[in-house]
Enzyme design. Structure first.
Site, PDB file in Angstrom:
ATOM      1  N   ARG A  65       0.862  -1.195   0.363  1.00  0.00           N
ATOM      2  CA  ARG A  65       0.002   0.102  -0.037  1.00  0.00           C
ATOM      3  C   ARG A  65       0.990   1.360   0.064  1.00  0.00           C
ATOM      4  NH1 ARG A  65      -2.988  -2.457   5.004  1.00  0.00           N
ATOM      5  NH2 ARG A  65      -4.745  -3.882   3.744  1.00  0.00           N
ATOM      6  N   ARG A  67     -10.186   3.737   6.542  1.00  0.00           N
ATOM      7  CA  ARG A  67      -8.659   3.693   6.342  1.00  0.00           C
ATOM      8  C   ARG A  67      -8.479   4.319   4.704  1.00  0.00           C
ATOM      9  NH1 ARG A  67      -6.263  -1.995   7.628  1.00  0.00           N
ATOM     10  NH2 ARG A  67      -7.106  -2.835   5.876  1.00  0.00           N
ATOM     11  N   ARG A 111     -12.828  -8.733   2.733  1.00  0.00           N
ATOM     12  CA  ARG A 111     -12.577  -8.571   3.909  1.00  0.00           C
ATOM     13  C   ARG A 111     -13.445  -8.807   4.950  1.00  0.00           C
ATOM     14  NH1 ARG A 111      -7.049  -6.432   4.637  1.00  0.00           N
ATOM     15  NH2 ARG A 111      -6.135  -6.605   2.462  1.00  0.00           N
TER      16      ARG A 111
HETATM   17  N1  LIG Z   1     -10.362   1.892  18.376  1.00  0.00           N
HETATM   18  C1  LIG Z   1     -10.672   2.482  17.376  1.00  0.00           C
HETATM   19  N2  LIG Z   1     -11.554   3.333  17.065  1.00  0.00           N
HETATM   20  C2  LIG Z   1     -11.832   3.849  15.682  1.00  0.00           C
HETATM   21  N3  LIG Z   1     -11.111   3.702  14.600  1.00  0.00           N
HETATM   22  C3  LIG Z   1      -9.874   2.829  15.066  1.00  0.00           C
HETATM   23  C4  LIG Z   1      -9.625   2.193  16.154  1.00  0.00           C
HETATM   24  N4  LIG Z   1      -8.737   1.334  16.080  1.00  0.00           N
HETATM   25  C5  LIG Z   1      -8.276   1.262  14.774  1.00  0.00           C
HETATM   26  N5  LIG Z   1      -8.789   2.438  14.213  1.00  0.00           N
HETATM   27  C6  LIG Z   1      -8.773   2.733  12.726  1.00  0.00           C
HETATM   28  O1  LIG Z   1      -9.262   1.805  12.005  1.00  0.00           O
HETATM   29  C7  LIG Z   1      -8.538   1.532  10.908  1.00  0.00           C
HETATM   30  C8  LIG Z   1      -7.835   0.142  10.641  1.00  0.00           C
HETATM   31  O2  LIG Z   1      -6.838  -0.081  11.624  1.00  0.00           O
HETATM   32  P1  LIG Z   1      -5.790  -0.956  11.257  1.00  0.00           P
HETATM   33  O3  LIG Z   1      -5.158  -0.806  10.054  1.00  0.00           O
HETATM   34  O4  LIG Z   1      -4.787  -1.148  12.610  1.00  0.00           O
HETATM   35  O5  LIG Z   1      -6.554  -2.602  11.270  1.00  0.00           O
HETATM   36  P2  LIG Z   1      -5.968  -3.989  11.131  1.00  0.00           P
HETATM   37  O6  LIG Z   1      -6.982  -4.903  11.810  1.00  0.00           O
HETATM   38  O7  LIG Z   1      -4.558  -3.748  11.253  1.00  0.00           O
HETATM   39  O8  LIG Z   1      -6.429  -4.327   9.586  1.00  0.00           O
HETATM   40  P3  LIG Z   1      -5.464  -5.541   8.441  1.00  0.00           P
HETATM   41  O9  LIG Z   1      -5.639  -6.704   9.308  1.00  0.00           O
HETATM   42  O10 LIG Z   1      -6.447  -5.190   7.380  1.00  0.00           O
HETATM   43  O11 LIG Z   1      -4.236  -4.784   8.649  1.00  0.00           O
HETATM   44  C9  LIG Z   1      -7.600   2.539  10.964  1.00  0.00           C
HETATM   45  O12 LIG Z   1      -7.965   3.423  10.155  1.00  0.00           O
HETATM   46  C10 LIG Z   1      -7.311   2.871  12.253  1.00  0.00           C
HETATM   47  O13 LIG Z   1      -7.109   4.104  12.509  1.00  0.00           O
HETATM   48  N1  LIG Z   2      -1.567 -16.279   8.407  1.00  0.00           N
HETATM   49  C1  LIG Z   2      -0.993 -15.193   8.480  1.00  0.00           C
HETATM   50  N2  LIG Z   2      -1.785 -13.856   8.320  1.00  0.00           N
HETATM   51  C2  LIG Z   2      -1.093 -12.708   8.262  1.00  0.00           C
HETATM   52  C3  LIG Z   2       0.237 -12.611   8.098  1.00  0.00           C
HETATM   53  N3  LIG Z   2       0.477 -11.286   8.111  1.00  0.00           N
HETATM   54  C4  LIG Z   2      -0.681 -10.556   8.011  1.00  0.00           C
HETATM   55  N4  LIG Z   2      -1.739 -11.514   8.241  1.00  0.00           N
HETATM   56  C5  LIG Z   2      -3.277 -11.074   8.021  1.00  0.00           C
HETATM   57  O1  LIG Z   2      -3.771 -10.959   6.775  1.00  0.00           O
HETATM   58  C6  LIG Z   2      -4.773  -9.958   6.997  1.00  0.00           C
HETATM   59  C7  LIG Z   2      -4.491  -9.018   5.975  1.00  0.00           C
HETATM   60  O2  LIG Z   2      -3.575  -7.962   6.346  1.00  0.00           O
HETATM   61  P1  LIG Z   2      -3.503  -6.834   5.374  1.00  0.00           P
HETATM   62  O3  LIG Z   2      -2.119  -6.004   5.691  1.00  0.00           O
HETATM   63  O4  LIG Z   2      -3.508  -7.427   3.821  1.00  0.00           O
HETATM   64  O5  LIG Z   2      -4.533  -5.872   5.723  1.00  0.00           O
HETATM   65  C8  LIG Z   2      -4.645  -9.516   8.100  1.00  0.00           C
HETATM   66  O6  LIG Z   2      -5.841 -10.140   8.997  1.00  0.00           O
HETATM   67  C9  LIG Z   2      -3.494  -9.954   8.962  1.00  0.00           C
HETATM   68  O7  LIG Z   2      -3.786 -10.218  10.269  1.00  0.00           O
HETATM   69  C10 LIG Z   2       0.991 -13.741   8.277  1.00  0.00           C
HETATM   70  O8  LIG Z   2       2.158 -13.849   8.391  1.00  0.00           O
HETATM   71  N5  LIG Z   2       0.293 -14.862   8.283  1.00  0.00           N
END
Ligand SMILES: Nc1ncnc2c1ncn2[C@@H]1O[C@H](COP(=O)(O)OP(=O)(O)OP(=O)(O)O)[C@@H](O)[C@H]1O
Ligand SMILES: Nc1nc2c(ncn2[C@@H]2O[C@H](COP(=O)(O)O)[C@@H](O)[C@H]2O)c(=O)[nH]1
Length: 726
Positions: free
Chosen positions: A56, A149, A160
């Site tokens: 990204r 996001r 998703r």
């Molecule tokens: N408690 C919260 N309240 C509102 N917004 C939130 C909160 N926690 C996270 N966010 C927002 O939600 C969005 C998604 O968060 P994040 O990218 O950390 O999710 P993720 O679980 O890591 O997703 P992925 O698995 O796709 O990487 C971001 O824009 C973040 O700023």
């Molecule tokens: N099994 C695994 N899942 C993973 C790993 N690294 C990330 N993830 C999961 O993929 C989704 C999507 O991630 P994104 O960065 O494309 O938004 C998210 O639920 C991650 O937790 C891995 O090494 N193994």
């Protein structure tokens, strides 16, 4: 509440850290939380995964991911480079052995952000790790976060979200997660995660039980509406009980017994002593207690902010889960006095606070949190009054409970229970199972004519030959929809499917095929229905009679002996399905005219025995209830006129409905009926009285219905419902 992550993160760990596995649907905030954790201490190291997805904007290779091709990834899998890997959202993601080993060699806590499939593989691999599932407050909010996001296309968002539901379901998987957190408030969730992470850092193998406000063990139930295991989660109607002082002897016993009792509902155990709470939770888990309905909270209710946080913690775990009862076991039993004195620098103040101040703040918080819900408050004290400060606290507690009930009689019921020894606290279980304070709004009827008398006009037009049968049915269904929608919009939980073309008694006469001979040659369907209502040449209409003491008149069924009935419930079942489509299956409640009432309202042949006629109708009702059960109705309202015990099918349960000083002894003024079919969980008591003061004032009729569940009838009355109809 009891945050300790900073100190744990600053001191050298005594043991090798465990890994921290963070799982949760895409967009829930895992990355955001993990980033905060990384910035909080260099002892945490992020396990940089491999992925085939494109970077990204802003993502750096080797920092956020090792971005790689599918071919290279697959060769790596073949070589055994990956500790786990999974196909997620149409891409491959994986954790390399190398990434985890490097951090472990460095003595750091390796933090993994992976999906559910990966978490399962890590569990199987036996990597020492703490597993945390992050749940969204709702699926709507999850979607909103993904959109805000703005990193994914619409198609990716849909992919998703589809995967998210499955991931949410994984929360119930036994032995997968150690903790489930709901990320509604980022700061609080981070504090909770940090508290858990500090344990992982210290190499503490995951032990159940939390250290911070809303940290709770795996098995969390449904913050986003996913279905849980119904039995483990307890019946939705079973009361939710909070036990204060769950770290004391009586409280511990009560919690263990409540968790073991199938009749009990959700159990929130609150105690200040983290070790005892952990032990308690371990016992509940070991004994196979229903963890889905168990929430241990380490909180010191003598601290006002911790006491006030309790309703929120409960709501975080179970959305909309108001408490039905609070049992205060906080008062020290005689055996606890020494321990308490040793534990507190100011035993006198401490004891008073533990016994009185804390519980009172906690109860006040619960009352304030759900202003519409009644609450049972029980205070458990030793049978023998103690002397000194304990005695004083005990007396104060008694006054507190009495005062509470007196001051808020419409909200609080309960009192003080004196126990000879902590073990006898278990005697409260049947009582708590009967606490029926969850008032669920329900309706048992609604004006059926339409807001502008549409039904009357449509019927007159049809009878005058100015409109067709289809047009009449269309109007009727529109009026029906308007009425149901109005109740739905008003937030009614259980909506009685009260609608008819003309008369509900006539409806049942027709469903049951109780067609008098003179109408049998008339074309079936609406022509015959209206012939019975209005008559046709050579076949006069059924008689009309007052429906009990209302101004409504119904068409009197004419029964034959023996009954030659052949029931066809398809029209009723179609109505239920219409209701379910509009209101949802959980809200649409069929209303039946019970067989006893039907016979009682009918004209019987000379010398016929009413009981025999009822028993001849029963098979058709049993068949109907089976069909309704298949449709998944939440309950069935049966209009019964009298108490009945019939052929082993109907069971008398015993029920009393009391309103102020109004007695029942008013002859024809009331109808009290309670009948239960053995297999479907259903019972209805109706009281109709013009004598009830508030009804008189408003000119309304009221019907008080108490619903019980057949499977547990002897001990439980599940829910009291108060409904008013105009
Ligand atoms: N408690 C919260 N309240 C509102 N917004 C939130 C909160 N926690 C996270 N966010 C927002 O939600 C969005 C998604 O968060 P994040 O990218 O950390 O999710 P993720 O679980 O890591 O997703 P992925 O698995 O796709 O990487 C971001 O824009 C973040 O700023
Ligand atoms: N099994 C695994 N899942 C993973 C790993 N690294 C990330 N993830 C999961 O993929 C989704 C999507 O991630 P994104 O960065 O494309 O938004 C998210 O639920 C991650 O937790 C891995 O090494 N193994």
């Amino acid at each position: 509440m009891g945050q300790s992550e900073s100190s744990a993160a600053d001191e050298p760990p005594a043991k090798r850290p465990c890994a921290l596995v963070v799982v949760g649907p895409s967009g829930v905030g895992k990355g955001t939380l993990i980033n905060k954790l990384m910035s909080s201490s260099t002892r945490f190291g992020f396990s940089c995964s491999h992925t085939t997805r494109a970077p990204r904007p802003g993502e750096k290779d080797g920092e956020h991911y090792h971005f790689t091709t599918r071919e290279a990834f697959e060769s790596g899998i073949e070589r055994g480079d990956f500790l786990e890997h999974a196909h997620v959202h149409a891409n491959i993601y994986g954790t390399s052995v190398q990434a985890v080993r490097a951090l472990a060699d460095d003595g750091r806590c390796c933090v993994l952000d992976i999906d559910v499939q990966g978490a399962r593989q890590i569990r199987e691999a036996g990597l020492p790790a703490v597993f945390v599932f992050i749940a969204p407050p709702s699926m709507e909010e999850l979607e909103a976060r993904l959109r805000r996001r703005a990193t994914d296309s619409e198609e990716q968002i849909q992919t998703r979200l589809a995967a998210a539901r499955e991931e949410m379901d994984s929360r119930g998987e036994e032995g997968l997660y150690d903790y489930i957190l709901v990320n509604d408030d980022l700061d609080r969730t981070f504090a909770e995660l940090a508290a858990i992470a500090s344990r992982a850092l210290a190499g503490e193998s995951p032990s159940p039980g939390g250290t911070a406000s809303a940290v709770f063990a795996a098995g969390g139930e449904d913050p986003a509406g996913a279905a849980g295991d119904e039995e483990a989660a307890g019946s939705p109607a079973a009361p939710s009980v909070m036990v204060l002082g769950a770290d004391g002897p009586a409280g511990e016993r009560l919690v263990r017994a409540l968790c073991a009792a199938r009749s009990a509902g959700r159990v929130v155990a609150v105690g200040a002593d983290a070790r005892r709470m952990e032990r308690l939770q371990a016992e509940v888990l070991r004994s196979g207690g229903a963890t889905q309905r168990f929430l241990p909270v380490v909180a010191d209710v003598t601290k006002e902010d911790e006491a006030r946080a309790l309703p929120r913690i409960v709501a975080d775990r179970w959305e909309g889960g108001a408490l039905d009862a609070v049992v205060i076991c906080a008062l020290p039993a005689p055996g606890d006095a020494l321990e308490l004195a040793a534990a507190r620098k100011e035993p006198v103040k401490g004891r008073l606070a533990a016994g009185l101040v804390g519980p009172s703040v906690a109860v006040a918080a619960c009352l304030a949190d759900a202003p519409a819900s009644p609450l049972q408050v029980l205070a458990v004290t030793p049978a023998e009054p103690s002397s000194g400060w304990d005695g004083l606290a005990q007396a104060a507690l008694v006054h507190f409970c009495r005062g509470l009930v007196l001051e808020t009689p419409d909200r609080v019921a309960g009192g003080v229970v004196r126990l000879r020894d902590p073990a006898s606290v278990e005697a409260l279980i049947p009582y708590l199972a009967m606490v029926s304070t969850t008032v669920i709004t329900s309706t048992i009827g609604f004006p059926r004519i339409g807001p502008n008398r549409e039904m009357k006009k449509a019927l007159e037009s049809f009878w005058a030959g100015k409109s067709t049968q289809d047009e009449l049915v269309q109007t009727a269904e529109q009026v029906e929809r308007t009425a149901w929608q109005a109740q739905k919009d008003a937030g009614i939980a259980l909506i009685g499917l009260d609608s008819t073309l003309y008369d509900q008694v006539l409806d049942f006469t027709n469903y049951l095929g109780l067609i008098p001979e003179r109408f049998q040659s008339v074309e079936a369907g609406l022509p015959r229905y209206f012939a019975m209502a209005r008559g046709v040449p050579g076949a006069p209409a059924l008689d009309m009679q007052k429906y009990f003491d209302t101004n409504y008149h119904y068409l009197v069924p004419e029964l034959t002996a023996p009954l030659s009935a052949k029931a066809d419930w398809s029209a009723l079942l179609a109505k239920v399905q219409r209701g379910q489509a509009l209101l949802g299956a959980g809200s649409a409640v069929p209303i039946l005219l019970g067989p006893v009432t039907l016979v009682a309202l009918s004209r019987l042949p000379e010398g016929a025995d009413a009981a025999t006629l009822v028993s001849q109708l029963l098979p058709a009702y049993v068949e109907l209830l089976g069909e309704l059960k298949k449709l998944g109705v939440p309950e069935v309202q049966v209009m019964m006129r009298m108490l009945c015990v019939w052929g082993g099918v109907f069971v008398w349960v015993g029920m009393l409905v009391v309103w102020g000083n109004t007695s029942f002894g008013r002859g024809q003024d009331f109808i009290l009926g309670l009948a239960v079919l053995e297999h479907p969980a259903m019972a209805t008591t109706l009281l109709i009285s013009r004598e009830i003061p508030c009804i008189k004032r408003r000119g309304f009729w009221a019907i008080f219905a108490c619903t019980a569940h057949a499977s547990k009838l002897t001990t439980e009355t599940k829910r009291c419902e108060t409904s008013m109809i105009g």
